[in-house]
Write an enzyme that holds these catalytic residues in place. Structure first.
Site, PDB file in Angstrom:
ATOM      1  N   ASP A 158       0.839  -1.196   0.000  1.00  0.00           N
ATOM      2  CA  ASP A 158       0.000   0.000   0.000  1.00  0.00           C
ATOM      3  C   ASP A 158       0.873   1.245   0.000  1.00  0.00           C
ATOM      4  O   ASP A 158       0.904   2.004   0.976  1.00  0.00           O
ATOM      5  CB  ASP A 158      -0.953  -0.030   1.204  1.00  0.00           C
ATOM      6  CG  ASP A 158      -1.954  -1.168   1.099  1.00  0.00           C
ATOM      7  OD1 ASP A 158      -2.416  -1.456  -0.025  1.00  0.00           O
ATOM      8  OD2 ASP A 158      -2.275  -1.783   2.127  1.00  0.00           O
TER       9      ASP A 158
ATOM     10  N   LYS B 159       0.575  -7.736  -3.128  1.00  0.00           N
ATOM     11  CA  LYS B 159      -0.760  -7.234  -3.484  1.00  0.00           C
ATOM     12  C   LYS B 159      -0.635  -5.782  -3.909  1.00  0.00           C
ATOM     13  O   LYS B 159      -0.058  -4.963  -3.198  1.00  0.00           O
ATOM     14  CB  LYS B 159      -1.709  -7.331  -2.286  1.00  0.00           C
ATOM     15  CG  LYS B 159      -3.102  -6.768  -2.589  1.00  0.00           C
ATOM     16  CD  LYS B 159      -4.080  -7.088  -1.487  1.00  0.00           C
ATOM     17  CE  LYS B 159      -4.187  -6.038  -0.424  1.00  0.00           C
ATOM     18  NZ  LYS B 159      -4.883  -4.803  -0.832  1.00  0.00           N
TER      19      LYS B 159
ATOM     20  N   LYS C   7     -11.144  -5.040  -7.081  1.00  0.00           N
ATOM     21  CA  LYS C   7     -12.551  -5.223  -6.654  1.00  0.00           C
ATOM     22  C   LYS C   7     -13.555  -4.739  -7.709  1.00  0.00           C
ATOM     23  O   LYS C   7     -14.344  -3.818  -7.475  1.00  0.00           O
ATOM     24  CB  LYS C   7     -12.805  -4.500  -5.334  1.00  0.00           C
ATOM     25  CG  LYS C   7     -11.932  -4.974  -4.177  1.00  0.00           C
ATOM     26  CD  LYS C   7     -12.361  -4.350  -2.859  1.00  0.00           C
ATOM     27  CE  LYS C   7     -11.517  -4.772  -1.690  1.00  0.00           C
ATOM     28  NZ  LYS C   7     -10.159  -4.209  -1.656  1.00  0.00           N
TER      29      LYS C   7
ATOM     30  N   ASP D 116     -19.429  -4.104 -11.967  1.00  0.00           N
ATOM     31  CA  ASP D 116     -20.073  -3.321 -13.020  1.00  0.00           C
ATOM     32  C   ASP D 116     -20.982  -4.278 -13.788  1.00  0.00           C
ATOM     33  O   ASP D 116     -21.171  -5.418 -13.359  1.00  0.00           O
ATOM     34  CB  ASP D 116     -19.002  -2.685 -13.930  1.00  0.00           C
ATOM     35  CG  ASP D 116     -19.483  -1.404 -14.602  1.00  0.00           C
ATOM     36  OD1 ASP D 116     -20.649  -1.374 -15.063  1.00  0.00           O
ATOM     37  OD2 ASP D 116     -18.713  -0.443 -14.693  1.00  0.00           O
TER      38      ASP D 116
ATOM     39  N   ARG E 157       0.978  -3.490   6.948  1.00  0.00           N
ATOM     40  CA  ARG E 157       1.830  -2.707   7.854  1.00  0.00           C
ATOM     41  C   ARG E 157       2.752  -3.499   8.787  1.00  0.00           C
ATOM     42  O   ARG E 157       3.860  -3.032   9.056  1.00  0.00           O
ATOM     43  CB  ARG E 157       0.955  -1.710   8.631  1.00  0.00           C
ATOM     44  CG  ARG E 157       0.461  -0.582   7.728  1.00  0.00           C
ATOM     45  CD  ARG E 157      -0.750   0.111   8.273  1.00  0.00           C
ATOM     46  NE  ARG E 157      -1.906  -0.768   8.272  1.00  0.00           N
ATOM     47  CZ  ARG E 157      -3.103  -0.421   8.715  1.00  0.00           C
ATOM     48  NH1 ARG E 157      -3.292   0.784   9.208  1.00  0.00           N
ATOM     49  NH2 ARG E 157      -4.101  -1.280   8.669  1.00  0.00           N
TER      50      ARG E 157
HETATM   51  O1  C5P Z   1      -1.707  -3.028   6.815  1.00  0.00           O
HETATM   52  P1  C5P Z   1      -2.676  -4.163   6.912  1.00  0.00           P
HETATM   53  O2  C5P Z   1      -2.033  -5.490   7.269  1.00  0.00           O
HETATM   54  O3  C5P Z   1      -3.870  -3.850   7.782  1.00  0.00           O
HETATM   55  O4  C5P Z   1      -3.195  -4.321   5.405  1.00  0.00           O
HETATM   56  C1  C5P Z   1      -4.218  -5.203   5.042  1.00  0.00           C
HETATM   57  C2  C5P Z   1      -4.506  -5.081   3.580  1.00  0.00           C
HETATM   58  O5  C5P Z   1      -5.650  -5.874   3.285  1.00  0.00           O
HETATM   59  C3  C5P Z   1      -4.828  -3.670   3.103  1.00  0.00           C
HETATM   60  O6  C5P Z   1      -4.363  -3.560   1.757  1.00  0.00           O
HETATM   61  C4  C5P Z   1      -6.338  -3.618   3.171  1.00  0.00           C
HETATM   62  O7  C5P Z   1      -6.894  -2.726   2.246  1.00  0.00           O
HETATM   63  C5  C5P Z   1      -6.697  -5.051   2.791  1.00  0.00           C
HETATM   64  N1  C5P Z   1      -8.003  -5.506   3.284  1.00  0.00           N
HETATM   65  C6  C5P Z   1      -8.343  -5.523   4.625  1.00  0.00           C
HETATM   66  N2  C5P Z   1      -9.566  -5.968   5.018  1.00  0.00           N
HETATM   67  C7  C5P Z   1     -10.446  -6.387   4.109  1.00  0.00           C
HETATM   68  C8  C5P Z   1     -10.131  -6.395   2.755  1.00  0.00           C
HETATM   69  C9  C5P Z   1      -8.878  -5.933   2.361  1.00  0.00           C
HETATM   70  O8  C5P Z   1      -7.539  -5.144   5.468  1.00  0.00           O
HETATM   71  N3  C5P Z   1     -11.599  -6.852   4.518  1.00  0.00           N
END
Ligand code: C5P
Length: 233
Positions: A10, A32, A61, A64, A211
């Site tokens: 991210d 990802k 995601k 459409d 993170r």
């Molecule tokens: O930094 P962290 O470990 O929280 O990142 C989790 C990743 O998974 C992020 O890219 C977040 O957008 C994605 N995600 C999530 N929960 C969901 C779907 C996707 O945390 N339900």
């Protein structure tokens, strides 16, 4: 069934992403790429990371009309991503069209998984905003079954739902689970979390970790720890 740790990259730019991946030297983690990076850096970021030897989960995601999703999926499939996703709320017809678009001339295609209800949607917002009155866990399982019926490979879900999804859709139905934290780590804004070792125990197929790796002082060590806990390597 392949199991792996997917790093959520991210980052807001191509430069920051490449700088991060350079730290891994010979190792090529599954990564990802989400909307922020894709919209900022464009399809070239996918080509570049692929050329460096990484597998890619392109998390856009899609949702459409079936024809539009089919054509968009065809573009993503030719970008040679390894996994991508859509919203199950687009209906079974949309999901079937997505598979058609994603399938390459030689019959191969990336893994396709569905988002059921976003974890940011709760019972109240689902009832009030979407006019869906059933309990949210039933809705999640129903959407997972629709994804399976359409021929998709699995769903994104909370690690806490992975076991239930496998029980109702079969053990080969892939569960991709974010919300993973080390036992001694900071939860950040994630509320329902599991450690990589717990995710392994409940049968997650892929964990998505952002993170805890990207913000770690030593991201490579954090990634290695994650792999060790999740895959037992
Ligand atoms: O930094 P962290 O470990 O929280 O990142 C989790 C990743 O998974 C992020 O890219 C977040 O957008 C994605 N995600 C999530 N929960 C969901 C779907 C996707 O945390 N339900």
């Amino acid at each position: 069934m392949a199991k792996d740790v997917i790093i959520a990259c991210d980052f807001s730019s191509k430069e920051k992403t490449i700088e991060f991946l350079d730290k891994f030297e010979g190792r090529k983690p599954f990564v990802k790429i989400g909307m922020e990076l894709f919209y900022a850096a464009g399809p070239d970021i996918v080509r570049e990371i692929k050329a460096r030897g990484h597998k890619i989960f392109l998390d856009l995601k899609l949702h459409d009309i079936p024809n539009t999703v089919k054509k968009a999926m065809s573009v993503l499939s030719h970008l040679d991503v390894d996994m991508t996703n859509l919203h199950a709320a687009g209906t079974i017809n949309m999901m079937k069209a997505a598979i058609e678009g994603l399938t390459r001339e030689d019959g191969t295609r990336p893994i396709l998984i569905a988002v059921t209800q976003l974890t940011s949607t709760d019972q109240e917002s689902m009832e009030n905003d979407l006019l869906i009155k059933e309990p949210i866990d039933q809705v999640v399982m129903h959407y997972a079954k629709c994804a399976k019926e359409a021929g998709l490979d699995g769903v994104v879900c909370s690690p806490l739902e992975a076991e239930k999804v496998h029980n109702s859709c079969g053990s080969n139905f892939v569960t991709v689970t974010p919300g993973v934290r080390f036992a001694d780590g900071d939860k950040g804004d994630q509320k329902r979390v599991m450690t990589p070792a717990e995710a392994r125990k409940i049968g997650s197929d892929y964990i998505v970790v952002g993170r805890p790796i990207t913000a770690a002082e030593d991201p490579v060590a954090a990634y290695n720890r994650c792999v060790k806990e999740f895959l037992g390597e």
